[in-house]
Design a protein around this motif. Structure first.
Motif, PDB file in Angstrom:
ATOM      1  N   ALA A 265      -1.190   7.067  -5.665  1.00  0.00           N
ATOM      2  CA  ALA A 265      -1.252   6.303  -4.417  1.00  0.00           C
ATOM      3  C   ALA A 265      -2.059   5.025  -4.595  1.00  0.00           C
ATOM      4  CB  ALA A 265      -1.873   7.155  -3.303  1.00  0.00           C
ATOM      5  N   ASP A 266      -1.817   4.078  -3.696  1.00  0.00           N
ATOM      6  CA  ASP A 266      -2.577   2.824  -3.621  1.00  0.00           C
ATOM      7  C   ASP A 266      -2.642   2.131  -4.980  1.00  0.00           C
ATOM      8  OD1 ASP A 266      -2.945   3.429  -1.024  1.00  0.00           O
ATOM      9  OD2 ASP A 266      -5.039   4.023  -1.200  1.00  0.00           O
TER      10      ASP A 266
ATOM     11  N   LEU B 107      12.533  10.821 -12.333  1.00  0.00           N
ATOM     12  CA  LEU B 107      12.880  10.567 -10.942  1.00  0.00           C
ATOM     13  C   LEU B 107      11.608  10.420 -10.124  1.00  0.00           C
ATOM     14  CD1 LEU B 107      15.780  13.078 -10.303  1.00  0.00           C
ATOM     15  CD2 LEU B 107      15.894  10.618  -9.901  1.00  0.00           C
ATOM     16  N   GLY B 108      11.564   9.400  -9.272  1.00  0.00           N
ATOM     17  CA  GLY B 108      10.420   9.236  -8.395  1.00  0.00           C
ATOM     18  C   GLY B 108      10.815   8.562  -7.107  1.00  0.00           C
ATOM     19  N   TYR B 109      10.036   8.811  -6.068  1.00  0.00           N
ATOM     20  CA  TYR B 109      10.277   8.187  -4.768  1.00  0.00           C
ATOM     21  C   TYR B 109       9.024   7.447  -4.335  1.00  0.00           C
ATOM     22  CZ  TYR B 109      11.587   7.426   0.096  1.00  0.00           C
ATOM     23  OH  TYR B 109      11.875   6.841   1.296  1.00  0.00           O
ATOM     24  N   VAL B 110       9.220   6.202  -3.874  1.00  0.00           N
ATOM     25  CA  VAL B 110       8.113   5.325  -3.469  1.00  0.00           C
ATOM     26  C   VAL B 110       8.297   4.933  -2.010  1.00  0.00           C
ATOM     27  CG1 VAL B 110       6.962   3.106  -3.896  1.00  0.00           C
ATOM     28  CG2 VAL B 110       7.909   4.415  -5.820  1.00  0.00           C
ATOM     29  N   ASN B 111       7.213   5.000  -1.252  1.00  0.00           N
ATOM     30  CA  ASN B 111       7.237   4.532   0.137  1.00  0.00           C
ATOM     31  C   ASN B 111       5.800   4.252   0.549  1.00  0.00           C
ATOM     32  OD1 ASN B 111       7.991   3.981   2.863  1.00  0.00           O
ATOM     33  ND2 ASN B 111       9.679   5.455   2.698  1.00  0.00           N
ATOM     34  N   ARG B 112       5.651   3.741   1.763  1.00  0.00           N
ATOM     35  CA  ARG B 112       4.307   3.492   2.279  1.00  0.00           C
ATOM     36  C   ARG B 112       3.525   4.800   2.268  1.00  0.00           C
ATOM     37  NH1 ARG B 112       2.155  -1.506   3.368  1.00  0.00           N
ATOM     38  NH2 ARG B 112       1.158  -0.743   5.259  1.00  0.00           N
TER      39      ARG B 112
ATOM     40  N   LYS C 177       0.849  -1.185   0.000  1.00  0.00           N
ATOM     41  CA  LYS C 177       0.000   0.000   0.000  1.00  0.00           C
ATOM     42  C   LYS C 177       0.887   1.239   0.000  1.00  0.00           C
ATOM     43  CE  LYS C 177      -4.531   1.278   1.678  1.00  0.00           C
ATOM     44  NZ  LYS C 177      -5.618   0.979   2.620  1.00  0.00           N
ATOM     45  N   ASN C 178       1.470   1.488  -1.156  1.00  0.00           N
ATOM     46  CA  ASN C 178       2.473   2.531  -1.297  1.00  0.00           C
ATOM     47  C   ASN C 178       1.946   3.710  -2.103  1.00  0.00           C
ATOM     48  OD1 ASN C 178       4.285   0.882   0.060  1.00  0.00           O
ATOM     49  ND2 ASN C 178       5.105  -0.004  -1.809  1.00  0.00           N
TER      50      ASN C 178
END
Length: 431
Positions: free
Chosen positions: A274-275, A228-233, A185-186
């Motif tokens: 998201a999600d 460029l991208g950043y992924v996290n919860r 669920k990032n």
């Protein structure tokens, strides 16, 4: 298109999955219509192709054109936030052989090329929005709102209906439900920058995945810019997601990225999504199939989005052709399509889930040639984990099973390989 027209197959959506499905059907003489509401070209994320997709693009007739618009990609590199740890997987080392490279592409151009190719192949394109879809005996009836004519409405009929409408998934709720993956669920924040300056040890064109703070960055070199991208919860993305102005300072707090993007500027404001990890419980219904993101989508750490869309398109086109030839076998043919596509989605989803597990990362970032495990993992990263037949494919899956056995043993004792230390990453804004 005036009045109701009849087609063998109607495809909702002209993205990669819809365009590829329509092309393959039209190439085999099936009358096919694509209903697309967006005007192409349009921006889209998901810019890193896999070597396993290149033969499909050849079969679509666009292989040379795609190579000509992209940046060659020969491998994938996984790094710590400061660059102290770097592991590269070269696609040419794949257990199954196959294409040794792919390309990084701007999706606006790529998607427009695939849609134009579908039309050149004989598919009809209708610029409209589907407002209603009713299945009936022997087919479906679609109600469309014309996007060029105010108040204009159209109707078309088809024997089979394919939903390639992306994450909006027009028909998904008719067959079951969309199940979001709680382990994935990032959310992501991303933009384009001026092209990065290559750093020491960089291989031009390769995608770089930079681990940081329980999440990861992607750096995709594109013609004329860098993605460029950043992924996290989603729950911990914090200020980076809520305050776009925080993106650039967070980027420059990472030594590995700061070295490459010194003096480079963003070319557009950051965007968020998201999600985005989910799969539908059923991928087919009477006279209908789901394909591409309408069927499911996985966290993009291994760049599987376009690949699974193209693989699904091939499987959907085959099922549709066979169903048109033998309608009485529709239930069996559609069940086979669903089982095959879900098998491929689940194969990759398991590895993507593992990427967020410390024990998995220990093994993944300390690859071993024992039992050809490194080349087996490379095959999956290259997109060769699909329906290829024969003993070599069986060997890939047996080695994947062995990898997970090692993972289970290492999870208990953390003693098979050295523990990877990813501490000390810059803090997320607002955390």
């Amino acid at each position: 298109m005036n009045g109701a027209q009849n087609f063998d197959v109607a495809v909702i959506g002209g993205g990669p999955a819809g365009s590829a499905t329509a092309t393959l059907l039209a190439q085999s003489g099936v009358s096919t219509v694509i209903v697309e509401q967006a005007t192409f070209p349009r921006f889209h994320i998901g810019e890193s192709l896999l070597p396993g997709s290149m033969p499909i693009l050849e079969r679509l007739g666009v292989g040379d054109a795609v190579r000509g618009m992209g940046t060659p990609k020969h491998g994938a590199e996984f790094c710590s936030h400061d660059g102290a740890l770097r592991r590269r997987y070269r696609f040419k080392d794949s257990l199954l052989g196959g294409q040794p490279s792919a390309v990084q592409i701007e999706r606006a151009q790529f998607d427009a090329l695939l849609l134009q190719n579908a039309v050149r192949s004989g598919a009809t394109l209708v610029h409209a929005r589907v407002t209603e879809a009713n299945t009936e005996a022997g087919g479906a009836r679609l109600q469309l709102k014309d996007l060029h004519e105010a108040g204009g409405h159209q109707e078309l009929r088809c024997k089979l209906l394919i939903d390639a409408s992306g994450q909006s998934s027009f028909l998904a709720r008719r067959f079951g439900e969309r199940v979001h993956d709680e382990q994935l669920k990032n959310a992501a924040v991303f933009t384009h920058y001026e092209s990065a300056a290559p750093g020491p040890g960089d291989v031009p064109g390769d995608i770089q995945v930079i681990l940081s703070g329980g999440g990861w960055w992607w750096h995709i070199p594109l013609p004329g810019c860098s993605s460029l991208g950043y992924v996290n919860r989603a729950a911990v993305l914090g200020g980076l997601g809520r305050a776009p102005e925080a993106f650039d300072p967070f980027l420059r707090s990472h030594a590995f990225l700061a070295e490459r993007f010194a003096s480079k500027r963003a070319l557009m404001p950051p965007r968020t999504v998201a999600d985005y990890s989910y799969v539908c419980t059923h991928l087919s219904g009477p006279g209908t199939l789901l394909v591409g993101d309408a069927a499911g989508f996985i966290d993009p750490v291994f760049s599987t989005g376009v690949h699974l869309a193209l693989r699904g398109a091939e499987c959907a086109a085959k099922a549709a052709r066979e169903c048109l030839a033998a309608p009485k076998h529709q239930r069996r043919l559609f069940a086979q399509y669903e089982a095959r596509l879900l098998s491929e989605i689940n194969l990759y989803r398991r590895f993507v889930r593992g990427f967020y597990d410390p024990a998995f990362l220990d093994l993944f970032l300390n690859p071993t040639d024992t039992f050809s495990l490194r080349s087996a993992v490379t095959s999956l990263l290259a997109g060769h984990g699909d329906g290829a037949a024969g003993l070599r494919h069986l060997g890939l899956h047996s080695r994947a099973g062995l990898f997970w056995l090692f993972h289970a043993l290492h999870s208990r004792r953390r003693s098979l390989v050295a523990k990877v230390d990813l501490s000390g990453a810059p803090a997320l804004p607002g955390s």
